[in-house]
Write a protein that holds these residues in place. Structure first.
Motif, PDB file in Angstrom:
ATOM      1  N   UNK A   1       0.848  -1.182   0.000  1.00  0.00           N
ATOM      2  CA  UNK A   1       0.000   0.000   0.000  1.00  0.00           C
ATOM      3  C   UNK A   1       0.886   1.234   0.000  1.00  0.00           C
ATOM      4  N   UNK A   2       0.255   2.375  -0.241  1.00  0.00           N
ATOM      5  CA  UNK A   2       0.950   3.659  -0.217  1.00  0.00           C
ATOM      6  C   UNK A   2       0.870   4.265   1.185  1.00  0.00           C
ATOM      7  N   UNK A   3       1.944   4.912   1.571  1.00  0.00           N
ATOM      8  CA  UNK A   3       1.987   5.556   2.882  1.00  0.00           C
ATOM      9  C   UNK A   3       0.922   6.645   2.995  1.00  0.00           C
ATOM     10  N   UNK A   4       0.601   7.287   1.882  1.00  0.00           N
ATOM     11  CA  UNK A   4      -0.409   8.348   1.914  1.00  0.00           C
ATOM     12  C   UNK A   4      -1.798   7.799   2.221  1.00  0.00           C
ATOM     13  N   UNK A   5      -2.013   6.498   2.065  1.00  0.00           N
ATOM     14  CA  UNK A   5      -3.304   5.879   2.364  1.00  0.00           C
ATOM     15  C   UNK A   5      -3.365   5.331   3.785  1.00  0.00           C
ATOM     16  N   UNK A   6      -2.377   5.665   4.602  1.00  0.00           N
ATOM     17  CA  UNK A   6      -2.307   5.146   5.963  1.00  0.00           C
ATOM     18  C   UNK A   6      -2.919   6.156   6.931  1.00  0.00           C
ATOM     19  N   UNK A   7      -3.728   5.658   7.853  1.00  0.00           N
ATOM     20  CA  UNK A   7      -4.227   6.460   8.973  1.00  0.00           C
ATOM     21  C   UNK A   7      -3.542   5.948  10.238  1.00  0.00           C
ATOM     22  N   UNK A   8      -2.831   6.842  10.922  1.00  0.00           N
ATOM     23  CA  UNK A   8      -2.137   6.464  12.161  1.00  0.00           C
ATOM     24  C   UNK A   8      -3.126   6.601  13.314  1.00  0.00           C
ATOM     25  N   UNK A   9      -3.546   5.476  13.874  1.00  0.00           N
ATOM     26  CA  UNK A   9      -4.514   5.482  14.963  1.00  0.00           C
ATOM     27  C   UNK A   9      -3.847   5.713  16.320  1.00  0.00           C
ATOM     28  N   UNK A  10      -2.657   5.176  16.465  1.00  0.00           N
ATOM     29  CA  UNK A  10      -1.932   5.359  17.722  1.00  0.00           C
ATOM     30  C   UNK A  10      -0.454   5.428  17.389  1.00  0.00           C
ATOM     31  N   UNK A  11       0.152   6.567  17.637  1.00  0.00           N
ATOM     32  CA  UNK A  11       1.555   6.764  17.288  1.00  0.00           C
ATOM     33  C   UNK A  11       2.446   6.217  18.387  1.00  0.00           C
ATOM     34  N   UNK A  12       3.552   5.615  17.962  1.00  0.00           N
ATOM     35  CA  UNK A  12       4.570   5.239  18.937  1.00  0.00           C
ATOM     36  C   UNK A  12       5.025   6.509  19.631  1.00  0.00           C
ATOM     37  N   UNK A  13       5.056   6.490  20.929  1.00  0.00           N
ATOM     38  CA  UNK A  13       5.228   7.722  21.691  1.00  0.00           C
ATOM     39  C   UNK A  13       6.511   8.451  21.311  1.00  0.00           C
ATOM     40  N   UNK A  14       6.359   9.730  20.965  1.00  0.00           N
ATOM     41  CA  UNK A  14       7.511  10.569  20.701  1.00  0.00           C
ATOM     42  C   UNK A  14       8.148  10.372  19.348  1.00  0.00           C
ATOM     43  N   UNK A  15       7.519   9.555  18.459  1.00  0.00           N
ATOM     44  CA  UNK A  15       8.169   9.254  17.197  1.00  0.00           C
ATOM     45  C   UNK A  15       7.743  10.239  16.110  1.00  0.00           C
ATOM     46  N   UNK A  16       6.474  10.267  15.828  1.00  0.00           N
ATOM     47  CA  UNK A  16       6.009  11.048  14.688  1.00  0.00           C
ATOM     48  C   UNK A  16       6.137  12.537  14.939  1.00  0.00           C
ATOM     49  N   UNK A  17       5.956  12.945  16.189  1.00  0.00           N
ATOM     50  CA  UNK A  17       5.999  14.375  16.464  1.00  0.00           C
ATOM     51  C   UNK A  17       7.307  14.999  16.017  1.00  0.00           C
TER      52      UNK A  17
END
Length: 1207
Positions: free
Chosen positions: A615-631
């Motif tokens: 799949x494409x990353x743009x089609x992903x919905x992040x429901x719960x982020x690994x703490x401190x990662x995405x920010x």
């Protein structure tokens, strides 16, 4: 511990009691007996905690404490009285830290006697009191009324906006007239335990009031109101006129909550003609046999009926509703099959229903209370005003979600509701689904109209059987369903064209069947399938994976802009994907003798599958982020795709920059942190880390390698390596959160080129460090972080030369650095994404880039390189025999690898073109043993190939092979409509229509084209039957090989012909095979079959004619088959216009040398033309079509028009 006490019972009486309880649920144990005396006061809890909300529950208390209790029979005079309880049970909660409650099995024995009731009371009956509610009769201010009647209906206890209340309805003894009474004073909530349907009661101190918003009128109790049992001898009827005169009634101070009003149209969505069902209102008595979901209010009765209490608040927090308890349901809704996938009939209790506990359970089953606040089931139910079918679907989704992921993140964090400002993963997942299916349900539920209306209206009244619009099963279920769908209706004959298969020998036939695939999308499943999983990376398979409690699913992630996926920050995050391709690779071991047996599945010896998703990353919905990662990743903008505006799923996570320490492979669920991070909180020294920035200049693929590592066993081990360029020097940070925004590049930009330290190193990845394989890509800037380290020379100390120092000449060979298992890899950015103040650094690094060629450059004669890198789209994937020139050492090493589902003597041939429909194609051969590490090599996918070996065949064809230094990455995924193996190259778009004279200038770049030509003559023709096993001549039903004898009884027919064609601009020899021969001869299918049957008895028939040199034996003149073929080839009917697809025959003897043009005569009917032509080309026929006169005229004009346009 659960227990029970029966002071007055004998042992036999207790055994009989427990035996009767176990008869309901034989698998459950009875309550153990304890010999304890229970003495205490009965209270409603008002005296203990004045700030606590009175919820209508009863309690036992003494001077040591207080505990909730449940009674089957209760009298108001028992309140605040001291009792001895001879029979009771203590039921603990499932949560050991919380207290349980007491079930009172028989009436308690009073220690002190209650007060007497007054002798005579003046009352008004409902028939006389009802006009006060239907008409505006004036009354005296503060006048009170006493009403007596039969209890017709008892509403549930409701707690809204910190107010507890309930409704009861008194009916006249002699008629059906009834009046509603609202009981809302804290000291009257215990009445709910006293009231019984069908009994007579007298209520004093009532006044008339109305709801503020709806204006509905009712009687309301006051502080001094009393509930008395009705006794005809103790009451006298009071005339209405003497008590009710004066002012009009006032509105009740108990207002309607805003969010629970104005929702009379509860069934708007379901009002479609011919589909709505009306629920039946019934009464039912049953035994609780299972608690399906206490938070959702679902209980199983008698193992066949589901009781739903979600639409009314739980009776006394569901105390007493344990397996084995008997309940009576009055006026509940019967819904048959509200949800297609729900196995039980449903009894739904609305606000007009009454649930009565008839007997307690005698079994040792614990008590699990429903959540008093933050119950996501009930919040979503009331927020979207769901009917029963949608609510049951919501429950199934939420149950599956919680079961799959609570072990990773903890149940509390998953089920956080929006009342906590930041909703949990479950709410993020469910809310968009509910908004899609109930977009017009904006009005809230009007509970007061539901209770008071003369005509009953509630969400359970009408329903429509629901086919769930989507599903989110476990990954193990996804794997199982995908496998099942891939084999549904599968037949080996689907993989091959009958015209192609009937000419294949046994070995080639079974090899072509051994590997195939199919792709499934979300819409391939009913209902639509949504993928959910925690992103992990496996060091065992070196692949990305989606993981839940049940299983893992390998995945391939790409970006729509073509950039590689390298977001190390996403590891450990919970992802939702709705647009994807689920790929099922099918592997068969077969022994089909010939194509005729393809329908007989007995020849399929073994079936295996390999399932993965892309799949494409743009089609992903992040429901719960690994703490401190995405920010932090988003704050720095570490990828061009991360900065896109449509990534709402990611930008919603941005709050504050946090630590970017990653959760490594397979962390313990909700052990909450990396252990090293926990240990590092104690001192500054232990939390320090060393980091080093580097640029990837080359990456090699996974394979078995023999590294001469110091102090290591010298054995083959799976590994990969990458050549990198260190940027700057190692840096020491007091904490891993301070790594900054590429200070190495900022300093180099200020100091100039001389200020930048550059050193090339060969990184060796083995063991657990193999998990970084899918994240490491060419031209990417990464950072190694060594946690809990303060040694800046940690990288230098681990480096060693690739060969012994005495053979190392200068600095030509980079040092080798084994990557340690504990190091963290952090992707920073790409060279192309560097900011303006880092342009100097970017210009310096561009010189390190690997040369990337184009496919036309690779196949051109002027290309001189041996290792090539290029990108292209796969147009065809074919399994073939291994290349004969493979290196034995490499092949031996590959055969030792385990996990490959293909035989090691196989290779896959990928035909790769520049773009869809492009005629420029190059073939790439990959050994089967490499394929276990390569995902996504499907027709339609665009792939970036690195360091392939360029080769030239003896036929002067350019092709490439995948070697130890090669690597591939997915640039873009196939179009979603490609669900089966792609057709041969070029079929997607019709080949271009050309002149033969134009081919001289495009011999290198036009492997496939189409010509409108005239068939001049058939030069040679050969028809034969060969053995399917050994390819010897097959004659009269058996193989003709005698030494050694061949056991085969299956023959394969083959045909070949060489014809001469011309199109007025040139001539060409064309080689045709099998079915193309029949098309060239103009034979129908019946005629061709009859001819083949005649050849079968002879084994082979060959003829030659005209300019052809002897290429085989010629049959005797008296053989009628040879005579027929010879006359057919000489017939003028053969010489006709045809439309032919072809490619160049590139055998060495057919490669044309430059030659001058010559004049040549051509005849068309009675007309004769003269044209300049070059030497005759040699072509391979791909397809032949007959041309009607109208089509011939059109194609001629089209061809001439294109020729003039090119001029």
């Amino acid at each position: 511990m659960p227990c029970c006490s029966h002071l007055t019972w004998s042992t036999n009486e207790f055994k009989e009691w427990t035996h009767q309880g176990q008869g309901v649920l034989p698998m459950q144990s009875a309550l153990p007996r304890a010999y304890l005396i229970l003495v205490g006061y009965l209270t409603d809890g008002r005296q203990e905690d004045k700030e606590k909300l009175v919820d209508g529950c009863l309690y036992l208390k003494d001077n040591t404490g207080i505990i909730p209790c449940e009674l089957l029979h209760f009298e108001l005079e028992w309140l605040e009285s001291l009792f001895l309880f001879p029979s009771w049970s203590y039921i603990p909660q499932t949560d050991q830290s919380a207290a349980g409650y007491v079930e009172i099995l028989v009436d308690p024995v009073p220690v002190n006697l209650p007060e007497e009731v007054p002798d005579s009371i003046p009352v008004t009956y409902p028939a006389s009191a009802e006009p006060l509610l239907t008409s505006r009769i004036p009354c005296k201010k503060k006048s009170k009324l006493t009403v007596a009647g039969e209890l017709a209906r008892l509403g549930p206890l409701l707690c809204i906006h910190q107010k507890t209340f309930f409704f009861l309805f008194l009916k006249c003894f002699t008629s059906t007239v009834w009046v509603p009474v609202l009981v809302q004073k804290p000291n009257q909530m215990a009445w709910h335990h006293v009231l019984h349907l069908g009994r007579g009661y007298t209520i004093t101190g009532l006044s008339v009031s109305s709801l503020k918003k709806s204006g509905q009128r009712m009687f309301v109790t006051g502080v001094s109101s009393c509930l008395l049992p009705y006794c005809a001898e103790q009451v006298r009827e009071q005339p209405l006129d003497s008590a009710w005169q004066g002012e009009s009634t006032q509105s009740s101070s108990f207002g309607t909550p805003e969010q629970l009003s104005n929702s009379l149209e509860l069934g708007v969505e379901d009002e479609r003609p011919g589909s709505i069902k009306e629920s039946k209102i019934i009464s039912y008595v049953g035994t609780v046999t299972k608690i399906l979901n206490v938070q959702a209010g679902l209980f199983l009765l008698d193992n066949k009926v589901c009781l739903c209490l979600a639409y009314q608040q739980f009776l006394n927090s569901a105390r007493g509703l344990r397996p084995g308890a008997c309940v009576e349901l009055i006026d509940v809704h019967l819904l048959q099959k509200p949800l297609v996938s729900f196995p039980f009939i449903v009894l739904g209790a609305c606000l007009s229903s009454t649930v009565v506990l008839k007997s307690f359970s005698r079994l040792s089953t614990p008590y699990q209370p429903p959540a008093s606040s933050g119950n996501l089931y009930l919040q979503l139910l009331f927020r979207y005003n769901l009917g029963m079918p949608l609510y049951l679907w919501l429950v199934s989704l939420l149950e599956t979600f919680e079961e799959r992921f609570s072990c990773f993140f903890g149940r509390r964090r998953l089920l956080l509701s929006s009342t906590h400002r930041n909703p949990g993963a479950a709410e993020k997942f469910l809310v968009p689904l509910l908004q899609a299916v109930v977009p017009d349900r904006e009005k809230a539920r009007d509970i007061y109209n539901e209770i008071l209306a003369k005509i009953h209206q509630c969400p359970l009244q009408k329903y429509l059987t629901l086919n769930p619009p989507c599903q989110a099963p476990s990954l193990s279920a996804v794997f199982r369903v995908a496998e099942q769908k891939s084999w549904e209706g599968f037949s080996p004959s689907q993989l091959l064209s009958p015209l192609e298969a009937q000419h294949m020998g046994t070995q080639e036939l079974n090899r072509r069947l051994s590997w195939s695939y199919c792709t499934l999308s979300a819409g391939s499943f009913q209902p639509r399938l949504i993928l959910l999983g925690v992103l992990r990376v496996s060091s065992r398979s070196s692949s990305l994976q989606l993981q839940d409690k049940s299983s893992t699913l390998p995945c391939v992630i790409s970006h729509k802009d073509g950039s590689p996926f390298a977001h190390t920050a996403l590891i450990g995050s919970l992802l939702q994907v709705e647009n994807y391709q689920l790929v099922v690779e099918r592997f068969l071991q077969t022994d089909f003798p010939s194509w005729k047996q393809l329908s007989n599945l007995e020849h399929v010896r073994e079936k295996k599958t390999s399932v993965y998703v892309q799949f494409y990353f743009e089609d992903v919905q992040v429901l719960h982020a690994a703490e401190g990662q995405i920010q932090k990743a988003l704050r720095r903008g570490n990828s061009s795709s991360l900065r896109k505006k449509d990534d709402d799923s990611l930008t919603s996570e941005v709050k504050t920059p946090e630590a970017k320490t990653m959760k490594l492979e397979d962390p313990k669920p909700d052990t909450h942190r990396d252990e090293n991070c926990q240990k590092g909180q104690s001192s500054t020294r232990t939390t320090s880390c060393v980091s080093h920035l580097f640029l990837v200049t080359q990456k090699e693929g996974l394979m078995l390698r023999n590294y001469q590592l110091p102090r290591e066993e010298q054995d083959l081990q799976r590994s990969f390596q990458a050549t990198v360029l260190w940027l700057g020097r190692p840096r020491l940070w007091s904490h891993h959160t301070e790594t900054g925004n590429l200070p190495e590049l900022e300093e180099s930009s200020c100091d100039g080129k001389e200020g930048m330290t550059r050193q090339e190193t060969l990184l060796l990845f083995m063991g657990k460090s193999l998990r970084w394989f899918p994240f490491l890509h060419l031209d990417g800037l990464y950072r190694f972080i060594v946690p809990h380290c303060s040694d800046l020379e940690v990288f230098d100390k681990l480096c060693f030369p690739p060969v012994p120092a005495k053979f190392l000449s200068g600095s030509s060979c980079p040092l080798c650095l084994p990557v340690q298992d504990t190091w963290h890899l952090q992707h920073e950015t790409w060279i192309s994404c560097l900011s303006e103040h880092q342009l100097a650094t970017r210009s310096m690094l561009r010189g390190m880039n690997q040369r990337i060629s184009s496919i036309p450059e690779v196949i051109s004669n002027s290309f001189t390189g041996s290792l090539v890198s290029f990108s292209g789209e796969i147009v065809e994937r074919t399994l073939c025999a291994s290349l004969k020139n493979g290196k034995p050492s490499v092949t031996l090493g590959l055969q030792k690898q385990k996990g490959s589902l293909l035989d090691s003597d196989h290779s896959v041939k990928l035909s790769v073109s520049v773009a869809p429909g492009s005629p420029v194609v190059v073939d790439i051969y990959i050994a089967a043993a490499y394929l276990q590490h390569l995902w996504g090599l499907l027709p339609g996918a665009k792939i970036f190939f690195q360091n392939l070996e360029r080769k030239i065949s003896r036929f002067h064809n350019v092709y490439c092979t995948y070697i130890a230094t090669s690597c591939v990455s997915i640039v873009s995924l196939p179009a979603s409509h490609l669900s089966f193996p792609s057709s041969p190259a070029g079929e997607a778009s019709s080949p271009s229509l050309v002149f033969l004279s134009n081919l001289q200038a495009h011999l290198q770049h036009l492997p496939q084209a189409r010509i409108l030509c005239h068939l001049s003559c058939v030069l040679t023709l050969s028809l034969q039957w060969v053995c399917s096993l050994c390819s010897s001549i097959f004659k009269e039903g058996r193989c003709t090989r005698h030494s050694p004898p061949c056991p085969s009884h299956t023959g394969v027919r083959q045909a070949s012909a060489r014809v001469l064609v011309e199109d007025g601009t040139g001539e060409a020899f064309v080689l045709c095979r099998n079915q193309q021969v029949a098309a060239m001869l103009g034979l129908s299918l019946v005629e061709w079959e009859a001819l083949q049957n005649c050849v079968q008895s002879r084994g082979r028939v060959s003829i030659q004619h005209g300019e052809a040199t002897g290429t085989g034996c010629v049959e005797e003149p008296e053989d009628f088959v040879a005579c027929y073929l010879r006359s057919l080839c000489r017939s003028p009917l053969i010489c006709r216009p045809i439309l032919m697809d072809f490619r160049l025959d590139r055998k060495p003897s057919k490669i044309l040398q430059p030659a001058p043009l010559q004049l040549r005569n051509f005849r068309c009917g009675e007309m004769e033309f003269v044209s300049q032509v070059g030497p005759r080309l040699s072509l391979l026929c791909l397809n032949v079509e007959e041309v009607e006169q109208g089509a011939l005229n059109y194609l001629n004009s089209e061809r001439i028009r294109r020729a003039f346009c090119h001029c």
